[in-house]
Design a protein around this motif. Structure first.
Motif, PDB file in Angstrom:
ATOM      1  N   THR A   2      42.838  41.881  30.777  1.00 47.65           N
ATOM      2  CA  THR A   2      42.289  40.100  30.279  1.00 47.65           C
ATOM      3  C   THR A   2      42.685  40.251  32.644  1.00 47.65           C
ATOM      4  O   THR A   2      43.988  40.346  33.069  1.00 47.65           O
ATOM      5  N   VAL A   3      41.694  40.020  32.828  1.00 48.19           N
ATOM      6  CA  VAL A   3      41.610  39.476  34.341  1.00 48.19           C
ATOM      7  C   VAL A   3      41.160  37.903  35.019  1.00 48.19           C
ATOM      8  O   VAL A   3      40.597  37.194  34.740  1.00 48.19           O
ATOM      9  N   PHE A   4      41.591  37.596  35.875  1.00 46.19           N
ATOM     10  CA  PHE A   4      40.873  36.119  36.903  1.00 46.19           C
ATOM     11  C   PHE A   4      41.224  36.283  38.052  1.00 46.19           C
ATOM     12  O   PHE A   4      42.129  36.532  38.371  1.00 46.19           O
ATOM     13  N   GLY A   5      40.045  35.787  38.721  1.00 45.19           N
ATOM     14  CA  GLY A   5      40.096  35.969  40.335  1.00 45.19           C
ATOM     15  C   GLY A   5      40.160  37.276  41.287  1.00 45.19           C
ATOM     16  O   GLY A   5      40.879  37.542  42.459  1.00 45.19           O
ATOM     17  N   LEU A   6      39.500  38.041  40.888  1.00 43.14           N
ATOM     18  CA  LEU A   6      39.038  39.765  41.357  1.00 43.14           C
ATOM     19  C   LEU A   6      37.693  39.868  41.252  1.00 43.14           C
ATOM     20  O   LEU A   6      36.532  39.162  40.396  1.00 43.14           O
ATOM     21  N   GLN A   7      37.479  40.380  42.284  1.00 43.22           N
ATOM     22  CA  GLN A   7      35.958  41.056  42.303  1.00 43.22           C
ATOM     23  C   GLN A   7      36.782  42.748  42.846  1.00 43.22           C
ATOM     24  O   GLN A   7      37.083  43.261  42.859  1.00 43.22           O
ATOM     25  N   ALA A   8      35.387  43.564  42.181  1.00 42.27           N
ATOM     26  CA  ALA A   8      35.028  44.835  41.889  1.00 42.27           C
ATOM     27  C   ALA A   8      34.543  45.784  43.157  1.00 42.27           C
ATOM     28  O   ALA A   8      32.898  45.286  42.520  1.00 42.27           O
ATOM     29  N   LEU A   9      34.628  46.899  43.098  1.00 40.73           N
ATOM     30  CA  LEU A   9      33.090  47.018  44.070  1.00 40.73           C
ATOM     31  C   LEU A   9      32.960  48.346  43.466  1.00 40.73           C
ATOM     32  O   LEU A   9      34.281  49.578  42.836  1.00 40.73           O
ATOM     33  N   ALA A  10      32.165  49.072  43.717  1.00 37.53           N
ATOM     34  CA  ALA A  10      31.777  50.575  43.098  1.00 37.53           C
ATOM     35  C   ALA A  10      30.249  50.978  44.507  1.00 37.53           C
ATOM     36  O   ALA A  10      29.759  50.245  44.102  1.00 37.53           O
ATOM     37  N   LYS A  11      30.854  52.054  44.902  1.00 39.03           N
ATOM     38  CA  LYS A  11      30.066  52.924  45.778  1.00 39.03           C
ATOM     39  C   LYS A  11      30.182  51.680  47.027  1.00 39.03           C
ATOM     40  O   LYS A  11      28.243  51.812  47.248  1.00 39.03           O
TER      41      LYS A  11
END
Length: 425
Positions: free
Chosen positions: A235-244
């Motif tokens: 469970t997360v809050f306040g994060l963003q993720a990138l793929a390629k």
């Protein structure tokens, strides 16, 4: 003539239970000593068996409850029978059911068969992982859980094949097993192949433990194998993720709407980089990690009320494979991991595991100064778990916990934790 005499002697001994038992006892003595000789003890014999022995040795043995007989005495009595032309040891070797070998000879035969199997498998599988595992077994640096496994060439070959086919990218375990053997259940951990495969992976991972379900999932994850990828989540809050180098929109949307996100393992492994929401690059950014969902929710309430986005992660009391996968990517992206847990053996164990795996971990209000004496007493069984805590920074808490024998939960520190979270970023 000799063959007939052998058969006559064999028939006679088989009809005389006492003599047959004596012969078998001396055969076992031979297996132990690696030569004919020694003394055996005979006891709990029936009257009929005592009569057989009395007749053979030409002395009364009826009244004795137990007696000792030497091989020399046995041989002397044998020479007085009509079978004396046959050497006693030759006769006993033929009387014994199966091939009579000493334990040393048996061990040598078994070892020779094992070495032959390993030699053939090493010629067949030249992959480094398979070779390292096979050589460890061959030299007994590693031991299989069941002796019978050593002579099951097909089983060992299957595991060696699996090690040589481990994926570079992530692959679900049933599909990997199907690719290796044509059966998606071949490597299930309740099968012989699954058990040996887990042990092999553990060896290749420098002895990683695999006692619990989460341990097994984590071990598979280390080799890019996914087992439980839906129910296993973080469970997360306040994060963003990138793929390629492309933002994953559902991470972005959750952060924008100030919503927590339960991320299944399968989605976490898609991410190649994880950053604070709104950041284009990451270096030494803070991620707050709490052990239980109640504290996470309290911190989240305050952040949502203040319309504030701060990277926050909940472990839910256990280190699931999803949590490790998430932390691996955060650490690789430049995060500083601030951990706050319960002051109990389990919380200390989590802290130690985190600090052993990541150099970026910092203890967050998790020190002996913040630990307080309570009436939440710990059982002796739980206190024994403290013996496994060797982290120097955690030792002051361990010593106090061993003295006070109580747990102190992070809910009691919520105001301090809130102040830190609300003042960051």
């Amino acid at each position: 003539m000799t063959a007939d005499l052998y058969e006559e002697a064999r028939s006679y001994f088989l009809q005389k239970a006492g003599l047959y038992q004596l012969g078998m006892v001396f055969c076992e003595k031979y297996r132990s000593l690696d030569h004919w000789g020694g003394v055996v003890k005979m006891e709990k014999l029936s009257t009929e068996e005592k009569v057989d022995l009395s007749s053979f040795f030409r002395r009364d043995m009826i009244k004795k409850e137990q007696f000792r007989i030497s091989y020399a005495a046995f041989s002397t009595a044998w020479k007085k029978t009509r079978f004396a032309a046959i050497p006693l040891e030759n006769f006993l070797a033929q009387l014994y059911p199966g091939q009579l070998l000493s334990k040393q000879e048996t061990a040598a035969e078994i070892e020779a068969r094992r070495q032959q199997i390993f030699t053939e498998l090493l010629q067949q599988y030249s992959c480094e992982k398979a070779t390292n595992w096979l050589r460890a077994l061959q030299t007994q640096k590693l031991r299989l859980s069941h002796l019978e496994f050593y002579e099951r060439k097909q089983l060992l070959g299957l595991v060696a094949k699996a090690l040589s086919m481990l994926p570079d990218g992530y692959e679900r375990l049933p599909f990997f097993a199907n690719r290796v053997s044509g059966n998606p259940h071949t490597l299930d951990w309740n099968t012989d192949a699954g058990k040996v495969f887990l042990q092999a992976l553990s060896f290749l991972a420098n002895g990683a433990v695999y006692g619990t379900v989460e341990d097994k999932n984590n071990l598979f994850y280390m080799f890019h194998l996914l087992r439980d990828d839906i129910l296993n989540f973080a469970t997360v809050f306040g994060l963003q993720a990138l793929a390629k180098e492309t933002l994953l929109l559902y991470w972005q949307t959750a952060a924008q709407s100030l919503s927590p996100l339960n991320l299944p393992f399968r989605e976490i492994v898609r991410a190649e980089q994880i950053l604070p929401f709104g950041e284009s690059a990451g270096t030494d950014f803070l991620v707050y990690i709490v052990e239980n969902s109640g504290v996470f929710s309290m911190l989240l309430d305050a952040l949502q009320k203040s319309n504030k986005v701060v990277p926050l992660l909940c472990l839910h009391g256990q280190m699931k494979t999803a949590s490790w996968a998430l932390l691996d990517r955060l650490a690789a992206s430049g995060a500083v991991l601030l951990y706050s847990g319960d002051f109990d053996p389990e919380g200390l164990i989590i802290a130690q595991k985190l600090r052993q795996r990541y150099k970026q971990v910092r203890l967050w209000h998790f020190s002996a100064d913040e630990y307080q004496k309570t009436k939440n007493y710990l059982t002796e069984g739980r206190l024994k778990r403290l013996q496994g805590i060797c982290d120097i920074e955690l030792q002051p808490i361990v010593k106090l916990m061993q003295e006070w024998k109580c747990a102190f939960y992070q809910e009691s520190l919520i105001n301090i934790l809130l102040k830190d979270v609300m003042s960051s970023y």
